[in-house]
Design an enzyme around this catalytic site. Sequence first.
Site, PDB file in Angstrom:
ATOM      1  N   LYS A 191       0.716  -1.132   0.244  1.00 35.99           N
ATOM      2  CA  LYS A 191      -0.114  -0.160   0.114  1.00 35.99           C
ATOM      3  C   LYS A 191       0.730   1.383  -0.393  1.00 35.99           C
ATOM      4  CE  LYS A 191      -3.924   1.874   0.041  1.00 35.99           C
ATOM      5  NZ  LYS A 191      -4.935   1.388  -0.760  1.00 35.99           N
ATOM      6  N   ASP A 223      -5.692  -2.953  -2.364  1.00 34.91           N
ATOM      7  CA  ASP A 223      -6.987  -2.957  -2.769  1.00 34.91           C
ATOM      8  C   ASP A 223      -6.928  -3.412  -4.078  1.00 34.91           C
ATOM      9  OD1 ASP A 223      -5.879  -0.781  -3.333  1.00 34.91           O
ATOM     10  OD2 ASP A 223      -7.471   0.113  -3.010  1.00 34.91           O
ATOM     11  N   ASP A 247      -3.159 -12.271   5.422  1.00 32.28           N
ATOM     12  CA  ASP A 247      -4.037 -13.113   5.805  1.00 32.28           C
ATOM     13  C   ASP A 247      -5.429 -12.534   4.828  1.00 32.28           C
ATOM     14  OD1 ASP A 247      -5.414 -14.401   7.984  1.00 32.28           O
ATOM     15  OD2 ASP A 247      -6.320 -12.700   8.413  1.00 32.28           O
TER      16      ASP A 247
HETATM   17  C1  IPM Z   1      -4.463 -17.660   9.810  1.00 28.94           C
HETATM   18  C2  IPM Z   1      -5.503 -17.245  10.537  1.00 28.94           C
HETATM   19  C3  IPM Z   1      -4.839 -17.147  11.562  1.00 28.94           C
HETATM   20  C4  IPM Z   1      -3.884 -15.868  12.034  1.00 28.94           C
HETATM   21  C5  IPM Z   1      -5.486 -16.551  13.070  1.00 28.94           C
HETATM   22  C6  IPM Z   1      -6.886 -17.742  14.035  1.00 28.94           C
HETATM   23  C7  IPM Z   1      -4.601 -15.770  14.205  1.00 28.94           C
HETATM   24  O1  IPM Z   1      -6.447 -16.631  10.961  1.00 28.94           O
HETATM   25  O2  IPM Z   1      -3.537 -18.848   9.761  1.00 28.94           O
HETATM   26  O3  IPM Z   1      -4.960 -16.610   8.556  1.00 28.94           O
HETATM   27  O4  IPM Z   1      -4.652 -14.759  11.465  1.00 28.94           O
HETATM   28  O5  IPM Z   1      -3.045 -15.961  11.226  1.00 28.94           O
HETATM   29 MG    MG Z   2      -6.607 -16.025   8.045  1.00 28.07          MG
END
Ligand code: IPM
Ligand code: MG
Length: 358
Positions: A191, A223, A247
């Site tokens: 970003k 985005d 994530d």
């Molecule tokens: C992932 C999960 C984890 C993260 C959580 C459970 C802490 O969403 O492994 O993607 O956010 O990394």
């Molecule tokens: Mg995750």
Amino acid sequence: MSQKIAVLPGDGIGIEIVAEAARVLNHLKNDGLDIEMIEAPVGGAGYDAAGKPLPDETLALVKESDAILLGAVGGPQYEALPRELRPERGLLGLRSELGLFANLRPAILYPQLADASSLKPDVVAGLDIMIVRELTGGIYFGEPRGIREKANGEREGFNTLVYSESEVDRIARVAFDIAMKRGKRLCSVDKANVLEVSELWREVVIKAGSDYPQVELSHMYVDNAAMQLVKWPKQFDVMVTKNMFGDILSDAAAMLTGSIGMLPSASLDANSKGMYEPIHGSAPDIAGKGVANPLATILSVAMMLRYSLDYATLADKIEHAVGSVLDKGLRTPDIMAEGCREVGTVEMGEAVLGELSA
Ligand code: IPM
Ligand code: MG
């Protein structure tokens, strides 16, 4: 000498699916796989057993292991616990304690499951993306963090998004190395139009790229990357990004395949020691019912054999076995389609074992 594998089923369906994956590992001992498996609790199970999500004994075990097989953590019964005792903390603790900074999340669409995606088949057919997510830095771990009270008595929450040059450089190099073994295209997602940390990220990735002249490097704002992923995902080969962007984007990429129950992942340290787990969570709603799809965990074992234990041939063997089981029309409920035969967790695991013996 035999290699040591820590087996951490965790919570919810983690218990059922890891049992099937462990059976696959046991079975491969017949093919010369020289391993020892030791089980330990983590997440909610760690809290139940020892009062914290990452018990000391579990931590000691994973530190002396060559690889870790993890199911999933979390469940509604743990949601009211203070933050530092919640199951997710066990997972974050494993990542940071072991220095597992490189998270590899493939999104592959099995041809047999093309109809499972909510996108049009021509948009996703043949999809094969690798998302490389930075896993031990960024806003997940940055300090300072917390919830504090302002002078006027109002509370504010704050976290810190910080990346050092060396953190960016090492994850960039993992991604470039992977791109070299695949389609030689890498898209770095940031970003940089808003965040200084992204500006530096981009600069460091470009610099690392000079050691990989054969890899075509591109950059995309996060985005836009989210939009492009659902618009025309096949434009991507390897993507590299920060912890939180990764994530989010990896969930979107996983869903492109329509079968999150099929996707494995690897989290690696600087020496390719790794933790292997399915991308999906602990699914408390179906836990204990024997219907969870064990294939993502079984495919995680394949990644373990390839990336940490150096048994690439056995990894291929597992992946072929999974393909054959799908070819035969066996499906757990999450990937069930017309004309197929619905099976439960154990039956699916047994079918894979059957293919491995064939
Ligand atoms: C992932 C999960 C984890 C993260 C959580 C459970 C802490 O969403 O492994 O993607 O956010 O990394
Ligand atoms: Mg995750």
